[in-house]
Design a protein around this motif. Structure first.
Motif, PDB file in Angstrom:
ATOM      1  N   ILE A   1      47.212  -4.040 -17.552  1.00  0.00           N
ATOM      2  CA  ILE A   1      47.752  -2.715 -17.883  1.00  0.00           C
ATOM      3  C   ILE A   1      48.428  -2.070 -16.675  1.00  0.00           C
ATOM      4  CG2 ILE A   1      47.126  -0.346 -18.533  1.00  0.00           C
ATOM      5  CD1 ILE A   1      44.863  -1.611 -20.242  1.00  0.00           C
ATOM      6  N   PHE A   2      47.791  -2.141 -15.497  1.00  0.00           N
ATOM      7  CA  PHE A   2      48.275  -1.380 -14.343  1.00  0.00           C
ATOM      8  C   PHE A   2      49.033  -2.229 -13.317  1.00  0.00           C
ATOM      9  CE2 PHE A   2      44.696   1.158 -15.963  1.00  0.00           C
ATOM     10  CZ  PHE A   2      45.372   2.340 -16.214  1.00  0.00           C
ATOM     11  N   ASP A   3      48.956  -3.553 -13.419  1.00  0.00           N
ATOM     12  CA  ASP A   3      49.694  -4.437 -12.512  1.00  0.00           C
ATOM     13  C   ASP A   3      49.488  -4.029 -11.053  1.00  0.00           C
ATOM     14  OD1 ASP A   3      51.385  -6.452 -11.658  1.00  0.00           O
ATOM     15  OD2 ASP A   3      53.218  -5.309 -12.006  1.00  0.00           O
ATOM     16  N   PRO A   4      48.239  -3.940 -10.593  1.00  0.00           N
ATOM     17  CA  PRO A   4      47.982  -3.459  -9.227  1.00  0.00           C
ATOM     18  C   PRO A   4      48.183  -4.534  -8.166  1.00  0.00           C
ATOM     19  CG  PRO A   4      45.923  -4.041 -10.261  1.00  0.00           C
ATOM     20  CD  PRO A   4      46.996  -4.270 -11.303  1.00  0.00           C
ATOM     21  N   GLU A   5      48.425  -4.083  -6.955  1.00  0.00           N
ATOM     22  CA  GLU A   5      48.418  -4.998  -5.815  1.00  0.00           C
ATOM     23  C   GLU A   5      46.995  -5.373  -5.443  1.00  0.00           C
ATOM     24  OE1 GLU A   5      51.163  -2.985  -2.757  1.00  0.00           O
ATOM     25  OE2 GLU A   5      50.975  -1.668  -4.500  1.00  0.00           O
ATOM     26  N   MET A   6      46.085  -4.425  -5.694  1.00  0.00           N
ATOM     27  CA  MET A   6      44.699  -4.645  -5.304  1.00  0.00           C
ATOM     28  C   MET A   6      43.760  -3.926  -6.258  1.00  0.00           C
ATOM     29  SD  MET A   6      42.951  -3.828  -1.590  1.00  0.00           S
ATOM     30  CE  MET A   6      44.103  -4.939  -0.766  1.00  0.00           C
ATOM     31  N   ILE A   7      42.610  -4.545  -6.534  1.00  0.00           N
ATOM     32  CA  ILE A   7      41.503  -3.873  -7.203  1.00  0.00           C
ATOM     33  C   ILE A   7      40.351  -3.844  -6.212  1.00  0.00           C
ATOM     34  CG2 ILE A   7      39.820  -3.922  -9.073  1.00  0.00           C
ATOM     35  CD1 ILE A   7      41.909  -5.166 -10.863  1.00  0.00           C
ATOM     36  N   VAL A   8      39.810  -2.668  -5.988  1.00  0.00           N
ATOM     37  CA  VAL A   8      38.727  -2.472  -5.030  1.00  0.00           C
ATOM     38  C   VAL A   8      37.457  -2.116  -5.788  1.00  0.00           C
ATOM     39  CG1 VAL A   8      37.927  -1.129  -3.045  1.00  0.00           C
ATOM     40  CG2 VAL A   8      40.357  -1.690  -3.271  1.00  0.00           C
ATOM     41  N   LEU A   9      36.363  -2.752  -5.441  1.00  0.00           N
ATOM     42  CA  LEU A   9      35.078  -2.475  -6.079  1.00  0.00           C
ATOM     43  C   LEU A   9      34.169  -1.737  -5.103  1.00  0.00           C
ATOM     44  CD1 LEU A   9      34.381  -5.884  -7.884  1.00  0.00           C
ATOM     45  CD2 LEU A   9      35.657  -3.883  -8.712  1.00  0.00           C
ATOM     46  N   SER A  10      33.634  -0.617  -5.557  1.00  0.00           N
ATOM     47  CA  SER A  10      32.715   0.166  -4.737  1.00  0.00           C
ATOM     48  C   SER A  10      31.458   0.443  -5.549  1.00  0.00           C
ATOM     49  CB  SER A  10      33.378   1.477  -4.305  1.00  0.00           C
ATOM     50  OG  SER A  10      33.596   2.316  -5.428  1.00  0.00           O
ATOM     51  N   GLY A  11      30.516   1.150  -4.960  1.00  0.00           N
ATOM     52  CA  GLY A  11      29.290   1.478  -5.669  1.00  0.00           C
ATOM     53  C   GLY A  11      28.177   0.486  -5.384  1.00  0.00           C
ATOM     54  N   SER A  12      26.986   0.800  -5.864  1.00  0.00           N
ATOM     55  CA  SER A  12      25.792   0.018  -5.540  1.00  0.00           C
ATOM     56  C   SER A  12      25.851  -1.418  -6.026  1.00  0.00           C
ATOM     57  CB  SER A  12      24.553   0.704  -6.130  1.00  0.00           C
ATOM     58  OG  SER A  12      24.673   0.830  -7.543  1.00  0.00           O
ATOM     59  N   MET A  13      26.565  -1.682  -7.114  1.00  0.00           N
ATOM     60  CA  MET A  13      26.629  -3.034  -7.662  1.00  0.00           C
ATOM     61  C   MET A  13      27.709  -3.884  -7.006  1.00  0.00           C
ATOM     62  SD  MET A  13      24.196  -3.075  -9.785  1.00  0.00           S
ATOM     63  CE  MET A  13      24.534  -4.675 -10.479  1.00  0.00           C
ATOM     64  N   ALA A  14      28.635  -3.250  -6.307  1.00  0.00           N
ATOM     65  CA  ALA A  14      29.791  -3.977  -5.764  1.00  0.00           C
ATOM     66  C   ALA A  14      29.393  -5.012  -4.724  1.00  0.00           C
ATOM     67  CB  ALA A  14      30.789  -2.990  -5.163  1.00  0.00           C
ATOM     68  N   LYS A  15      28.300  -4.757  -3.998  1.00  0.00           N
ATOM     69  CA  LYS A  15      27.929  -5.678  -2.927  1.00  0.00           C
ATOM     70  C   LYS A  15      27.385  -7.005  -3.439  1.00  0.00           C
ATOM     71  CE  LYS A  15      23.461  -3.348  -2.153  1.00  0.00           C
ATOM     72  NZ  LYS A  15      23.743  -2.097  -2.879  1.00  0.00           N
ATOM     73  N   PHE A  16      27.091  -7.082  -4.752  1.00  0.00           N
ATOM     74  CA  PHE A  16      26.555  -8.323  -5.302  1.00  0.00           C
ATOM     75  C   PHE A  16      27.632  -9.218  -5.914  1.00  0.00           C
ATOM     76  CE2 PHE A  16      23.084  -5.122  -5.946  1.00  0.00           C
ATOM     77  CZ  PHE A  16      22.273  -5.580  -4.916  1.00  0.00           C
ATOM     78  N   VAL A  17      28.830  -8.691  -6.081  1.00  0.00           N
ATOM     79  CA  VAL A  17      29.901  -9.439  -6.738  1.00  0.00           C
ATOM     80  C   VAL A  17      30.334 -10.633  -5.897  1.00  0.00           C
ATOM     81  CG1 VAL A  17      32.304  -9.313  -7.548  1.00  0.00           C
ATOM     82  CG2 VAL A  17      30.738  -7.414  -7.982  1.00  0.00           C
ATOM     83  N   GLU A  18      30.576 -11.766  -6.539  1.00  0.00           N
ATOM     84  CA  GLU A  18      31.080 -12.962  -5.873  1.00  0.00           C
ATOM     85  C   GLU A  18      32.608 -12.889  -5.877  1.00  0.00           C
ATOM     86  OE1 GLU A  18      27.351 -15.891  -7.039  1.00  0.00           O
ATOM     87  OE2 GLU A  18      29.041 -15.708  -8.432  1.00  0.00           O
ATOM     88  N   TYR A  19      33.151 -12.288  -4.830  1.00  0.00           N
ATOM     89  CA  TYR A  19      34.549 -11.868  -4.828  1.00  0.00           C
ATOM     90  C   TYR A  19      35.535 -13.023  -4.968  1.00  0.00           C
ATOM     91  CZ  TYR A  19      33.305  -7.072  -3.956  1.00  0.00           C
ATOM     92  OH  TYR A  19      32.802  -5.803  -4.111  1.00  0.00           O
ATOM     93  N   GLU A  20      35.350 -14.067  -4.202  1.00  0.00           N
ATOM     94  CA  GLU A  20      36.299 -15.185  -4.257  1.00  0.00           C
ATOM     95  C   GLU A  20      36.334 -15.805  -5.654  1.00  0.00           C
ATOM     96  OE1 GLU A  20      37.205 -19.423  -1.939  1.00  0.00           O
ATOM     97  OE2 GLU A  20      35.718 -18.010  -1.148  1.00  0.00           O
ATOM     98  N   LYS A  21      35.174 -15.983  -6.237  1.00  0.00           N
ATOM     99  CA  LYS A  21      35.081 -16.569  -7.581  1.00  0.00           C
ATOM    100  C   LYS A  21      35.725 -15.672  -8.624  1.00  0.00           C
ATOM    101  CE  LYS A  21      31.649 -17.760 -11.091  1.00  0.00           C
ATOM    102  NZ  LYS A  21      30.207 -17.847 -11.410  1.00  0.00           N
ATOM    103  N   ILE A  22      35.385 -14.377  -8.610  1.00  0.00           N
ATOM    104  CA  ILE A  22      35.902 -13.443  -9.617  1.00  0.00           C
ATOM    105  C   ILE A  22      37.404 -13.250  -9.444  1.00  0.00           C
ATOM    106  CG2 ILE A  22      35.731 -11.112 -10.547  1.00  0.00           C
ATOM    107  CD1 ILE A  22      33.319 -13.022 -11.053  1.00  0.00           C
ATOM    108  N   ASN A  23      37.862 -13.163  -8.204  1.00  0.00           N
ATOM    109  CA  ASN A  23      39.293 -13.023  -7.939  1.00  0.00           C
ATOM    110  C   ASN A  23      40.072 -14.192  -8.547  1.00  0.00           C
ATOM    111  OD1 ASN A  23      41.502 -11.666  -6.724  1.00  0.00           O
ATOM    112  ND2 ASN A  23      41.442 -13.065  -4.983  1.00  0.00           N
ATOM    113  N   LYS A  24      39.561 -15.390  -8.365  1.00  0.00           N
ATOM    114  CA  LYS A  24      40.222 -16.581  -8.888  1.00  0.00           C
ATOM    115  C   LYS A  24      40.220 -16.587 -10.413  1.00  0.00           C
ATOM    116  CE  LYS A  24      40.156 -21.638  -8.505  1.00  0.00           C
ATOM    117  NZ  LYS A  24      39.463 -22.808  -7.867  1.00  0.00           N
TER     118      LYS A  24
END
Length: 290
Positions: free
Chosen positions: A231-254
């Motif tokens: 919908i928004f075609d962003p250059e970047m999506i940033v995750l914050s908040g208490s749950m963000a530190k558990f996200v597997e960024y490389e995997k989810i990004n891919k």
């Protein structure tokens, strides 16, 4: 040097500090328990402002709830704060400029202006906590919508379940990608008395049930991120908040980038944590004063 007294008002605590035009804290950050009544919250703010009024150029407030486009009042119900809070007259706190803005929008602006997404023009910042909030920047401007309520994460996702959201609807993205959503997964995969804390601890201990609960939570996150990216075609999506530190960024990004129809984006963790709301609010007011 511009000096802004910035507040972040939450259901359990209120944090405040004086911040300059660069987003730098000019003193200690004070945290106090949120009063149980709306009048108590107003009195706390009023007393704090009065004590610093001759040293500041304005007051910026990050708060839950939808805020009108003028930044002067709350236009929605705010369930985690006392009855009548949304009727608070924040503009009467001082004769100096006062700006009110949604806390997720403030956090988003902080990451966009001087944080993880500095240098980008199109950014989505998601706050993953008990619920899910969003600050969306399009072409370098905060997306507010016609009434200031843009960015609500209450769109449905196909989950195969029927899970009620805090908004009263069913199967909202927030109900699955939040800490509350991971709690529900814990009960489903591990047992009725298990929580998100047990999921994270269980992963460290090698529990297959915990890993399954977490993988499903990340799958829901992928579905929402895919929709937002399309919908928004962003250059970047940033995750914050208490749950963000558990996200597997490389995997989810891919995973997300392999599914979207728009150009690839970068998924990053936020730079600012609990202070993002205050920083973003102060920067928004500084920009307005300029």
């Amino acid at each position: 040097m511009t000096k802004i007294l910035a507040f972040d008002i939450g259901g359990t605590k209120i944090a405040y500090a004086v911040i300059n035009e660069k987003g730098e804290f000019l003193g200690e950050i004070i945290k106090v328990s949120t009063p149980k009544t709306s009048s108590g919250i107003y009195d706390l703010l009023k007393t704090t402002v009065k004590g610093l009024e001759d040293k500041i150029d304005g007051v910026a407030i990050a708060t839950a709830g939808a805020i009108n486009n003028e930044g002067t009042r709350i236009t929605s119900h705010v369930g985690n704060l006392p009855s009548g809070y949304n009727q608070t007259d924040f503009m009467s706190l001082t004769s100096k400029p006062v700006l009110l803005e949604n806390d997720a929008n403030c956090a988003g602006w902080a990451e966009f202006a001087i944080g993880a997404a500095k240098g980008c023009k199109n950014v989505v910042v998601l706050t993953l906590g008990t619920g899910v909030g969003a600050g969306i920047i399009v072409d370098g401007r905060l997306l507010k919508g016609k009434s200031g309520a843009a960015g609500e994460m209450h769109f449905p996702i196909d989950s195969g379940h029927k899970r009620k959201c805090t908004c009263g609807l069913y199967d909202c993205f927030e109900a699955y990608a939040s800490g509350t959503g991971l709690n529900a997964n814990a009960r489903e995969y591990m047992g009725e008395n298990f929580t998100s804390y047990d999921v994270i601890r269980g992963i460290a201990e090698g529990s297959h049930q915990a890993r399954a609960a977490f993988e499903q939570w990340q799958n829901y996150l992928v579905r929402g991120l895919t929709m937002l990216a399309n919908i928004f075609d962003p250059e970047m999506i940033v995750l914050s908040g208490s749950m963000a530190k558990f996200v597997e960024y490389e995997k989810i990004n891919k995973e997300v980038n392999s599914q979207i129809l728009t150009q690839p984006f970068i998924l990053k963790e936020a730079v600012f944590e609990n202070n993002a709301g205050m920083i973003g609010a102060a920067l928004l007011l500084t920009d307005r004063l300029k």
